[in-house]
Design a protein around this motif. Sequence first.
Motif, short mmCIF file in Angstrom:
data_model
loop_
_atom_site.label_atom_id
_atom_site.label_comp_id
_atom_site.label_asym_id
_atom_site.label_seq_id
_atom_site.Cartn_x
_atom_site.Cartn_y
_atom_site.Cartn_z
N PRO A 190 0.83 -1.21 0.00
CA PRO A 190 0.00 0.00 0.00
C PRO A 190 0.86 1.25 0.00
O PRO A 190 2.03 1.24 0.39
CB PRO A 190 -0.78 -0.13 1.31
CG PRO A 190 0.16 -0.85 2.21
CD PRO A 190 0.93 -1.82 1.34
N THR A 191 0.28 2.36 -0.42
CA THR A 191 0.97 3.65 -0.34
C THR A 191 0.78 4.23 1.06
O THR A 191 -0.17 3.90 1.78
CB THR A 191 0.41 4.65 -1.36
OG1 THR A 191 -0.97 4.92 -1.04
CG2 THR A 191 0.51 4.10 -2.77
N ILE A 192 1.67 5.12 1.43
CA ILE A 192 1.55 5.78 2.73
C ILE A 192 0.29 6.64 2.77
O ILE A 192 -0.36 6.77 3.82
CB ILE A 192 2.82 6.62 3.05
CG1 ILE A 192 2.84 7.03 4.52
CG2 ILE A 192 2.92 7.82 2.12
CD1 ILE A 192 3.08 5.89 5.47
N GLU A 193 -0.12 7.16 1.62
CA GLU A 193 -1.35 7.98 1.56
C GLU A 193 -2.57 7.13 1.85
O GLU A 193 -3.49 7.57 2.56
CB GLU A 193 -1.48 8.64 0.19
CG GLU A 193 -0.45 9.71 -0.11
CD GLU A 193 0.90 9.15 -0.52
OE1 GLU A 193 1.88 9.93 -0.52
OE2 GLU A 193 0.98 7.94 -0.84
N ALA A 194 -2.59 5.89 1.34
CA ALA A 194 -3.72 5.00 1.60
C ALA A 194 -3.80 4.63 3.08
O ALA A 194 -4.89 4.56 3.66
CB ALA A 194 -3.61 3.74 0.75
N GLU A 204 8.50 6.33 6.46
CA GLU A 204 7.33 7.21 6.48
C GLU A 204 6.24 6.66 7.38
O GLU A 204 5.59 7.41 8.14
CB GLU A 204 6.80 7.38 5.06
CG GLU A 204 7.76 8.10 4.11
CD GLU A 204 8.81 7.20 3.49
OE1 GLU A 204 9.50 7.66 2.58
OE2 GLU A 204 8.95 6.03 3.93
N LEU A 205 6.05 5.34 7.34
CA LEU A 205 5.00 4.74 8.17
C LEU A 205 5.37 4.79 9.65
O LEU A 205 4.51 5.03 10.51
CB LEU A 205 4.74 3.30 7.73
CG LEU A 205 3.63 2.57 8.48
CD1 LEU A 205 2.32 3.35 8.47
CD2 LEU A 205 3.42 1.17 7.90
N ARG A 206 6.65 4.59 9.95
CA ARG A 206 7.08 4.70 11.35
C ARG A 206 6.79 6.10 11.89
O ARG A 206 6.28 6.26 13.01
CB ARG A 206 8.58 4.41 11.44
CG ARG A 206 9.23 4.54 12.80
CD ARG A 206 8.80 3.47 13.78
NE ARG A 206 7.58 3.79 14.51
CZ ARG A 206 6.94 2.94 15.30
NH1 ARG A 206 7.39 1.72 15.46
NH2 ARG A 206 5.85 3.31 15.91
N ALA A 207 7.09 7.11 11.09
CA ALA A 207 6.82 8.48 11.51
C ALA A 207 5.32 8.74 11.64
O ALA A 207 4.87 9.41 12.57
CB ALA A 207 7.44 9.46 10.51
N GLY A 239 -11.35 3.63 0.62
CA GLY A 239 -11.04 3.64 -0.79
C GLY A 239 -11.70 2.44 -1.45
O GLY A 239 -12.64 1.84 -0.91
N ASN A 240 -11.24 2.07 -2.63
CA ASN A 240 -11.77 0.87 -3.28
C ASN A 240 -10.70 -0.21 -3.30
O ASN A 240 -9.53 0.05 -3.00
CB ASN A 240 -12.26 1.18 -4.69
CG ASN A 240 -11.14 1.63 -5.61
OD1 ASN A 240 -10.20 0.88 -5.86
ND2 ASN A 240 -11.22 2.86 -6.11
N LEU A 241 -11.11 -1.42 -3.61
CA LEU A 241 -10.20 -2.55 -3.63
C LEU A 241 -10.04 -3.08 -5.06
O LEU A 241 -9.94 -4.28 -5.30
CB LEU A 241 -10.72 -3.66 -2.70
CG LEU A 241 -10.88 -3.28 -1.23
CD1 LEU A 241 -11.43 -4.46 -0.43
CD2 LEU A 241 -9.55 -2.82 -0.63
N SER A 242 -9.99 -2.16 -6.02
CA SER A 242 -9.95 -2.58 -7.42
C SER A 242 -8.68 -3.35 -7.76
O SER A 242 -8.74 -4.36 -8.49
CB SER A 242 -10.08 -1.35 -8.34
OG SER A 242 -9.05 -0.40 -8.06
#
Length: 436
Positions: free
Chosen positions: A148-152, A178-181, A398-401
Amino acid sequence: MSDQTTLRQEILEKVREFHAAGQKGKAAFEPGQTPVHYAGRVHDADDIVSLVDSSLDFWLTAGRFTEDFESGLAEFLDIENVLTVNSGSSANLVAFSTLTSPKLGERRIRPGDEVITVAAGFPTTLNPAVQFGAVPVFIDVELGTYTPTIEAIEAAIGPKTKAVMMAHTMGVPFELSELRALCDRHGLWLVEDNCDALGSRYDGQYTGTFGDLATISFYPAHHITMGEGGAVITNDDNLARIARSFRDWGRDCYCAAGENNTCGKRFSQQFGSLPFGYDHKYVYSHVGYNLKITDMQAAVGCAQLEKLPAFIETRKRNHRRLAEGLAKHSGQLILHETPERSDPSWFGYVITVRPEAEITRTKLVNTLEKARIETRNLFAGNLLRHPAYENLEHRVVGNLSNTDLITTNTFFIGVYPGLTDPMIDHIVETFDSALA
């Protein structure tokens, strides 16, 4: 030397002779006849010698080999605590259970709290949260990386979110720094399911060492094997102590096997309504399990750990050869990608058949299987489409496309160290023929 020491040496030398005898006369690889496995154990005489050596001790539970393995893996990863368990799935159970402990106060996960994860995952990354009564929040992944993206992840955070728990799919790290932060800003626990990714790096640091907790599997398909086995790792001594409690029947005592009174207060504490001074070795602070490994498993792990750096390099080489060989088919296939700042220790080579391609996944997979090349779907695809999770309380953000496309169009093939150059040539040639 004692008679037993001499006999042990003679036995272990015979074991090496036994292994060498089994290597003689092995058939050469025959394309289309010899199986090309997607994964498997890779071992030599050292592994068998270590296993037999431990069996001669007849110390059937965790012992000296377990201690050596835990300290060796801790040194490899440069992490404080390695806690072995009987499988990667048990590691996920222990890691998640640790975060439900009353000893964590307000930060503990309670039933109804939310845990962010991906829908394109493996069931036992999700199951501990479901079994506890937490609510999973599912997000989509990117094609090519299958992370996944950090935005998601950030978009999925809500007022009830307590943790992020997801896997580095097929060895590809998600955006760990980024995820740790992000988790630190929001006060969230981070659990890395590192079962597919032992030896992967992000920003030069090993995956599994960013999270509050992480898990590893030693199933035969993974980077090193004990047959069955796993580990929980952490740099937090308090979390390690809680994890050990859940692994060891839920007991409050943290003495190592064969030790007593490590805390110095074995008979001088008050616990609940028990009599004052109740033996600390038999006080239970968690509803726990017995999930320890045997020393014979750990003995195999010790020998495998010596090979881990070479195994990682071979996985990278095999993945690179497949990437080079399949690049010509990128018009019909979405090929496996390496994200920026990542250095994956690949579990497999993942391929998604493009929806507009002239071939379907089913037809391509059947062609590969007929050529004796093993394939596997990308685990469960969309977990929410499986019977076990049809009535699951959850959220989707979001979607799971992409996850749905993975369910219908994605599969992977092997890169494990048991593959030879002729095997990889055969894989590429079979793709060339199928996609001509």
